[in-house]
Write a protein that holds these residues in place. Structure first.
Motif, PDB file in Angstrom:
ATOM      1  N   MET A 332       0.830  -1.212   0.000  1.00 48.54           N
ATOM      2  CA  MET A 332       0.000   0.000   0.000  1.00 48.54           C
ATOM      3  C   MET A 332       0.865   1.262   0.000  1.00 48.54           C
ATOM      4  SD  MET A 332      -3.050  -1.091  -0.223  1.00 48.54           S
ATOM      5  CE  MET A 332      -3.846   0.483   0.014  1.00 48.54           C
ATOM      6  N   ASN A 333       1.962   1.262   0.732  1.00 52.81           N
ATOM      7  CA  ASN A 333       2.857   2.414   0.730  1.00 52.81           C
ATOM      8  C   ASN A 333       3.525   2.596  -0.629  1.00 52.81           C
ATOM      9  OD1 ASN A 333       2.417   3.269   3.400  1.00 52.81           O
ATOM     10  ND2 ASN A 333       3.862   1.761   4.194  1.00 52.81           N
ATOM     11  N   GLN A 334       3.786   1.474  -1.333  1.00 48.09           N
ATOM     12  CA  GLN A 334       4.299   1.578  -2.698  1.00 48.09           C
ATOM     13  C   GLN A 334       3.278   2.265  -3.597  1.00 48.09           C
ATOM     14  OE1 GLN A 334       7.476   0.362  -4.200  1.00 48.09           O
ATOM     15  NE2 GLN A 334       6.589   1.890  -5.555  1.00 48.09           N
ATOM     16  N   LEU A 335       2.002   1.931  -3.416  1.00 43.79           N
ATOM     17  CA  LEU A 335       0.949   2.596  -4.187  1.00 43.79           C
ATOM     18  C   LEU A 335       0.912   4.086  -3.883  1.00 43.79           C
ATOM     19  CD1 LEU A 335      -1.613   2.524  -5.980  1.00 43.79           C
ATOM     20  CD2 LEU A 335      -2.914   2.008  -3.889  1.00 43.79           C
ATOM     21  N   PHE A 336       1.037   4.471  -2.628  1.00 41.02           N
ATOM     22  CA  PHE A 336       1.004   5.882  -2.258  1.00 41.02           C
ATOM     23  C   PHE A 336       2.194   6.638  -2.856  1.00 41.02           C
ATOM     24  CE2 PHE A 336      -1.416   4.784   1.911  1.00 41.02           C
ATOM     25  CZ  PHE A 336      -2.512   4.435   1.141  1.00 41.02           C
ATOM     26  N   ARG A 337       3.361   5.990  -2.888  1.00 42.96           N
ATOM     27  CA  ARG A 337       4.534   6.635  -3.492  1.00 42.96           C
ATOM     28  C   ARG A 337       4.314   6.865  -4.981  1.00 42.96           C
ATOM     29  NH1 ARG A 337       7.358   3.229   0.152  1.00 42.96           N
ATOM     30  NH2 ARG A 337       7.604   1.628  -1.458  1.00 42.96           N
ATOM     31  N   TRP A 338       3.707   5.886  -5.657  1.00 41.96           N
ATOM     32  CA  TRP A 338       3.447   6.058  -7.086  1.00 41.96           C
ATOM     33  C   TRP A 338       2.429   7.174  -7.339  1.00 41.96           C
ATOM     34  CZ3 TRP A 338       2.986   0.222  -8.825  1.00 41.96           C
ATOM     35  CH2 TRP A 338       4.272  -0.340  -8.832  1.00 41.96           C
ATOM     36  N   VAL A 339       1.413   7.259  -6.476  1.00 38.99           N
ATOM     37  CA  VAL A 339       0.457   8.362  -6.620  1.00 38.99           C
ATOM     38  C   VAL A 339       1.165   9.696  -6.451  1.00 38.99           C
ATOM     39  CG1 VAL A 339      -1.607   9.427  -5.642  1.00 38.99           C
ATOM     40  CG2 VAL A 339      -1.473   6.947  -5.855  1.00 38.99           C
ATOM     41  N   GLY A 340       2.102   9.754  -5.505  1.00 37.79           N
ATOM     42  CA  GLY A 340       2.860  10.984  -5.314  1.00 37.79           C
ATOM     43  C   GLY A 340       3.768  11.304  -6.484  1.00 37.79           C
ATOM     44  N   GLU A 341       4.432  10.290  -7.047  1.00 36.21           N
ATOM     45  CA  GLU A 341       5.335  10.525  -8.178  1.00 36.21           C
ATOM     46  C   GLU A 341       4.577  10.992  -9.424  1.00 36.21           C
ATOM     47  OE1 GLU A 341       7.555   7.006  -8.776  1.00 36.21           O
ATOM     48  OE2 GLU A 341       8.530   7.045  -6.803  1.00 36.21           O
ATOM     49  N   LEU A 342       3.339  10.524  -9.591  1.00 36.27           N
ATOM     50  CA  LEU A 342       2.555  10.916 -10.762  1.00 36.27           C
ATOM     51  C   LEU A 342       1.873  12.273 -10.598  1.00 36.27           C
ATOM     52  CD1 LEU A 342       0.856   7.507 -11.668  1.00 36.27           C
ATOM     53  CD2 LEU A 342       2.772   8.605 -12.834  1.00 36.27           C
ATOM     54  N   ASN A 343       1.701  12.734  -9.378  1.00 38.93           N
ATOM     55  CA  ASN A 343       0.949  13.974  -9.152  1.00 38.93           C
ATOM     56  C   ASN A 343       1.771  15.065  -8.483  1.00 38.93           C
ATOM     57  OD1 ASN A 343      -2.094  13.207  -9.779  1.00 38.93           O
ATOM     58  ND2 ASN A 343      -1.240  11.473  -8.655  1.00 38.93           N
ATOM     59  N   ALA A 344       2.559  14.723  -7.499  1.00 41.83           N
ATOM     60  CA  ALA A 344       3.340  15.725  -6.769  1.00 41.83           C
ATOM     61  C   ALA A 344       4.660  15.097  -6.358  1.00 41.83           C
ATOM     62  CB  ALA A 344       2.563  16.228  -5.549  1.00 41.83           C
ATOM     63  N   PRO A 345       5.648  15.075  -7.256  1.00 43.92           N
ATOM     64  CA  PRO A 345       6.920  14.400  -6.959  1.00 43.92           C
ATOM     65  C   PRO A 345       7.645  14.955  -5.746  1.00 43.92           C
ATOM     66  CG  PRO A 345       6.728  14.874  -9.309  1.00 43.92           C
ATOM     67  CD  PRO A 345       5.607  15.606  -8.628  1.00 43.92           C
ATOM     68  N   ASP A 346       7.438  16.224  -5.441  1.00 46.76           N
ATOM     69  CA  ASP A 346       8.148  16.834  -4.314  1.00 46.76           C
ATOM     70  C   ASP A 346       7.433  16.634  -2.983  1.00 46.76           C
ATOM     71  OD1 ASP A 346      10.008  17.727  -6.123  1.00 46.76           O
ATOM     72  OD2 ASP A 346       9.008  19.669  -6.443  1.00 46.76           O
ATOM     73  N   ALA A 347       6.217  16.124  -3.000  1.00 46.60           N
ATOM     74  CA  ALA A 347       5.439  15.975  -1.771  1.00 46.60           C
ATOM     75  C   ALA A 347       5.750  14.648  -1.090  1.00 46.60           C
ATOM     76  CB  ALA A 347       3.947  16.065  -2.074  1.00 46.60           C
ATOM     77  N   ALA A 348       5.737  14.658   0.234  1.00 45.83           N
ATOM     78  CA  ALA A 348       5.922  13.427   0.998  1.00 45.83           C
ATOM     79  C   ALA A 348       4.621  12.636   0.978  1.00 45.83           C
ATOM     80  CB  ALA A 348       6.324  13.748   2.432  1.00 45.83           C
ATOM     81  N   PRO A 349       4.653  11.380   0.557  1.00 44.42           N
ATOM     82  CA  PRO A 349       3.410  10.592   0.462  1.00 44.42           C
ATOM     83  C   PRO A 349       2.907  10.205   1.847  1.00 44.42           C
ATOM     84  CG  PRO A 349       5.279   9.206  -0.042  1.00 44.42           C
ATOM     85  CD  PRO A 349       5.828  10.597   0.134  1.00 44.42           C
ATOM     86  N   PRO A 350       1.610   9.936   1.984  1.00 49.77           N
ATOM     87  CA  PRO A 350       1.076   9.444   3.263  1.00 49.77           C
ATOM     88  C   PRO A 350       1.535   8.018   3.534  1.00 49.77           C
ATOM     89  CG  PRO A 350      -0.638   9.452   1.589  1.00 49.77           C
ATOM     90  CD  PRO A 350       0.560  10.124   0.972  1.00 49.77           C
ATOM     91  N   LEU A 351       1.252   7.548   4.712  1.00 53.37           N
ATOM     92  CA  LEU A 351       1.708   6.239   5.136  1.00 53.37           C
ATOM     93  C   LEU A 351       0.510   5.380   5.535  1.00 53.37           C
ATOM     94  CD1 LEU A 351       4.753   7.259   7.362  1.00 53.37           C
ATOM     95  CD2 LEU A 351       4.800   6.455   5.002  1.00 53.37           C
ATOM     96  N   PHE A 352       0.563   4.109   5.174  1.00 50.11           N
ATOM     97  CA  PHE A 352      -0.477   3.146   5.513  1.00 50.11           C
ATOM     98  C   PHE A 352       0.019   2.282   6.671  1.00 50.11           C
ATOM     99  CE2 PHE A 352      -2.585  -0.936   5.247  1.00 50.11           C
ATOM    100  CZ  PHE A 352      -3.902  -0.613   4.965  1.00 50.11           C
ATOM    101  N   GLY A 353      -0.855   1.998   7.600  1.00 54.76           N
ATOM    102  CA  GLY A 353      -0.463   1.164   8.733  1.00 54.76           C
ATOM    103  C   GLY A 353      -1.660   0.577   9.441  1.00 54.76           C
ATOM    104  N   PHE A 354      -1.403  -0.477  10.231  1.00 55.01           N
ATOM    105  CA  PHE A 354      -2.431  -1.117  11.034  1.00 55.01           C
ATOM    106  C   PHE A 354      -2.279  -0.676  12.480  1.00 55.01           C
ATOM    107  CE2 PHE A 354      -1.901  -3.927   7.417  1.00 55.01           C
ATOM    108  CZ  PHE A 354      -3.211  -4.246   7.089  1.00 55.01           C
TER     109      PHE A 354
END
Length: 513
Positions: A332-354
């Motif tokens: 899930m964190n890999q997915l969030f990083r890809w969303v960030g790279e496609l939309n806002a490369p300079d932004a820190a992506p959110p984190l998924f956790g239990f």
């Protein structure tokens, strides 16, 4: 370039480019044949059978495998999850967080995580991302789990799709297209370790055990019918009698000639032989439980089990659940990083956790209760931190004085924090000598009553430690009860309660005066 070995020694590296070059690729290894196509699957069971992972999917038809399969998955699926803000929170990070939350709200994440957890059983679980775009950016419209047998790896461990158009080398997978949760995948085995591979032979032997057990039951479970005919009887008449015997097994009636006879022979005890098949099936189930859950006591109760062993087994299962959580969170964190790279490369992506909701722990509460009776006074900040309580929802008050002779009262705690007792029973400096003697008597009576109670309970505790079942404990208590002499304990308890009443009377009289 210099690499330091000690404070006084170093070596000189002249071939610096060699540090960035792979020295031992698969193409140069001695066991690589250089064939074109997919990397061979090293699974020993599949190589022996000459099949793909679809053979493992058939194992889920076994009831015990399916039970363990659900139990392993439910350890993660039953947990709460959250999307946390990154540490470096900026305006673009907040926008990215809102985009992720909105896109995931349209996706069945329960099914997505269920598909990801298949990697534990099949080695890997490719999850295809179906992207959507708009002027606002790119976001995942859906996440779909695909069968692992559709994919393979090339000699560089790159994932490829086995398509009809390219069945030899497979199709190249573009970036940002597939999440690939894997279970203990390595360079040597990028397909991952398959838990169901460890269940194949136990299930195969288990099915054979059921088959022979059914034949054994049919053979020895019913009495044998033996027809007796004269020696001169021809084959046709013998076959007719045999047919009548077969019908008699179902209908329990038959018509025979007067010169024929039927004997009913009961089989001898075959329970010992029947237990062989039962033990085979039980052993296979235990192997399946250990392969999937890492233990056996959460799926079946072994003879001679104990609470300590069961607790240890559950801790082993909890460790495996934590590994599964990490695998899902990583994907899930890999997915969030890809969303960030496609939309806002300079932004820190959110984190998924239990996370697990903090509940009041029984062991901690019992420990705190014991410490409180011994005189320890906890502050409000401790309860907020230890039990996750809202400070506006509770107050910390000094506990009242324990009643003399009551169950659980500690005589030693009666003199602790006299200034915190209720006014009606508070001790003052003007307490009379008679009051002190009464309290001393009460303390002695309470201690004597406790000692007598321990003496009465001692044989009961010994019975519980030796017993192996609840039925044995019940029978032992029934035999032990008439032998227990409780008159002495009753007398001491009555004395303690009388002394407590006298203490309260004297203290109240002093207060009124």
């Amino acid at each position: 370039m210099k690499l330091w070995l000690t404070e006084s020694q170093f070596i000189e590296i002249e071939d610096k480019p060699s540090l960035m070059r792979e020295i031992a690729p698969r193409s140069r290894s001695i066991d690589w044949m250089g064939v074109m196509g997919f990397l061979p699957d090293p699974d020993p069971v599949l190589r022996k059978l000459g099949q793909d992972v679809t053979v493992y999917r058939q194992l889920l038809t076994d009831a015990h495998v399916w039970s363990c399969y659900q139990s392993r998955k439910s350890g993660v699926l039953s947990c709460e999850w959250e999307i946390r803000e990154p540490e470096a929170l900026s305006r673009s990070s907040r926008r990215l967080l809102r985009m992720v939350e909105e896109s995931l709200s349209e996706i069945d994440l329960f099914q997505v995580m269920c598909d990801m957890l298949d990697a534990v059983f099949y080695g890997m679980s490719p999850i295809e991302i179906l992207w959507q775009s708009s002027p606002a950016g790119w976001w995942p419209g859906n996440l779909v789990g695909k069968p692992p047998e559709w994919f393979g790896f090339d000699e560089q461990n790159r994932l490829r799709f086995r398509s009809k158009e390219n069945m030899i080398e497979g199709e190249f997978i573009p970036p940002y297209k597939f999440l690939l949760p894997t279970h203990h995948a390595t360079y040597q085995n990028p397909y991952g370790e398959r838990t169901l591979s460890r269940c194949f032979w136990p299930v195969a032997f288990k099915k054979g055990g059921f088959k022979f057990w059914a034949i054994f039951t049919e053979k020895y479970g019913m009495p044998w019918l033996v027809g007796k005919v004269p020696r001169s009887t021809n084959s046709t008449e013998r076959d007719q009698l045999l047919s009548k015997l077969a019908q008699m097994v179902q209908d329990a009636v038959a018509v025979i000639n007067d010169d024929e006879s039927i004997d009913i022979i009961e089989s001898a005890s075959k329970s010992a032989s029947a237990e062989i098949y039962e033990k085979l099936i039980s052993a296979a189930n235990r192997e399946i439980s250990k392969a999937i859950l890492g233990q056996t006591l959460s799926t079946e109760i072994d003879k001679g089990g104990s609470y300590a062993a069961a607790k240890e087994h559950m801790e082993v299962r909890a460790d495996l659940v934590d590994q599964d959580k990490h695998m899902v969170a990583t994907a899930m964190n890999q997915l969030f990083r890809w969303v960030g790279e496609l939309n806002a490369p300079d932004a820190a992506p959110p984190l998924f956790g239990f996370y697990e909701e903090d509940d009041v722990q029984k062991d901690r509460a019992e420990r705190d209760e014991i410490l409180t009776r011994q005189g320890v006074r906890f502050k409000q900040a401790y309860y907020e931190k230890a039990y996750a309580l809202d400070p506006d929802d509770f107050d910390v008050q000094a506990p009242g004085r324990p009643v003399l002779g009551a169950a659980g009262a500690d005589p030693a705690s009666l003199h602790l924090h006299e200034e915190e007792q209720t006014p009606a029973f508070a001790e003052t400096q003007s307490a009379t000598k008679f009051q002190g003697e009464v309290e001393l008597l009460a303390d002695e009576s309470a201690r004597a009553a406790q000692a007598e109670l321990d003496r009465l309970i001692e044989p009961v505790m010994a019975l519980v430690e030796k017993a192996v079942s609840l039925e044995e404990i019940g029978e032992g208590l029934y035999e032990l009860y008439p032998q227990m002499e409780s008159q002495r304990f009753q007398e001491l308890l009555a004395r303690a309660m009388s002394a407590a009443a006298m203490t309260g009377y004297v203290a109240a009289s002093e207060e009124r005066s």
